[in-house]
Design a protein around this motif. Structure first.
Motif: not given
Length: 313
Positions: A59-69, A73-77, A82-87
């Motif tokens: 679901t949309r909510e699950a994807i957003l929650r998992l992205t925050d968690e 780890v995934l977020g570019p420093t 043109h870095s790729i965002p975690a979402l």
């Protein structure tokens, strides 16, 4: 004499022309190809709720929650190059898990190159594989499992159903013969335990396809936990597993009404692991086809999909 001089001059000119042509080709290859940045859209802004579940299995909510968690780890420093965002990384990996398609096909749908998709899937799979569930040992949780299994066919004291399934892979370069299973396919043998709600309680995804289910169990931490009495309860397995005080298998040739009744209850209760594997492979179609990656990457992908399956359940 004049004809000879003309011939030599023409040959010399042809040689110089050939050298110039090769020099031009080498220079063209030496020049670095200009980078092309494709248009990238936020998938959650393009699709509605039903389309998101259909394409990404969450679901949309699950994807957003998992992205925050997973942001740390995934977020570019940095925002350079043109870095790729975690979402977008998470949605790219989810799309690959859901379809099992070629990497460049997945990249075309999210605006990434094949190489970027490969790196993203590896990075996301590694982050999710570290979140695999651990078999519960708390008395309250074990009691809940026993009640759930008992309500299926009145089989008492059951805390899990265990079995193995194979995930096809392409023939690896190293120790290729070890990955050939009994059906002649290259695969990994995945062993898992599930509860009565088809959620996975334990998963081992590192053994080649030629290894038998019983050997995988004997070399697992779960085996030691049951042998030492840390977990109070029993598992149900098929005839491929050894009979243990904490691991019950069916009668191969039942001769009495009691044995036949036992087999019926055993089959109905143990059937949960078969259905769990079926739901897992249909939800994430990459496990249903052939994964064209090295075994180490496939192991991470399997563990990641098991974690996501539990989220979806």
């Amino acid at each position: 004499m004049v004809i000879t001089e003309l011939t030599d001059k023409i040959s010399s000119n042809k040689g110089e022309m050939a050298q110039n042509m090769w020099f031009a080709v080498l220079m063209e290859r030496a020049v670095r190809r200009e980078r092309v940045f494709r248009d990238r859209n936020n998938p959650l802004e393009v699709y509605n709720d039903d389309e998101i579940i259909s394409r990404f299995r969450l679901t949309r909510e699950a994807i957003l929650r998992l992205t925050d968690e997973l942001e740390d780890v995934l977020g570019p420093t940095t925002a350079r190059s043109h870095s790729i965002p975690a979402l977008l990384q998470l949605c790219t990996a989810l799309r690959f898990y859901a379809t099992g398609s070629f990497l460049n096909t997945v990249g075309d749908t999210v605006g990434l190159s094949k190489a970027s998709v490969s790196r993203v899937v590896y990075r996301v799979s590694g982050a999710l594989s570290e979140r695999l569930p651990q078999f519960p040992v708390e008395p309250a949780e074990l009691s809940r499992l026993k009640r759930g299994f008992y309500n299926i066919s009145r089989f008492p004291n059951v805390v899990g159903a265990i079995d193995g399934t194979h995930v096809k892979i392409q023939a690896p370069f190293e120790n290729e013969h070890l990955f050939v299973n009994r059906k002649g396919h290259h695969s990994l043998n995945i062993q898992a335990v599930c509860d009565h709600n088809l959620k996975f309680l334990n998963c081992v995804a590192r053994w080649p396809g030629s290894v038998h289910d019983s050997r995988i169990l004997q070399h697992s931490q779960l085996f030691e936990a049951f042998e030492e009495g840390i977990i109070d309860g029993i598992l149900l397995g098929d005839s491929g597993y050894p009979l243990k005080p904490w691991l019950l298998t069916p009668f191969l040739n039942p001769t009495t009404p009691a044995q036949r009744k036992y087999n019926t209850a055993h089959c109905s209760t143990r059937n949960t692991i078969e259905r769990a594997f079926g739901v897992l492979k249909r939800r994430f179609h990459c496990l249903h086809g052939e994964l064209r990656m090295i075994p180490e990457r496939v192991c991470k992908i399997v563990c990641a999909t098991v974690f996501l399956h539990n989220m979806a359940r």
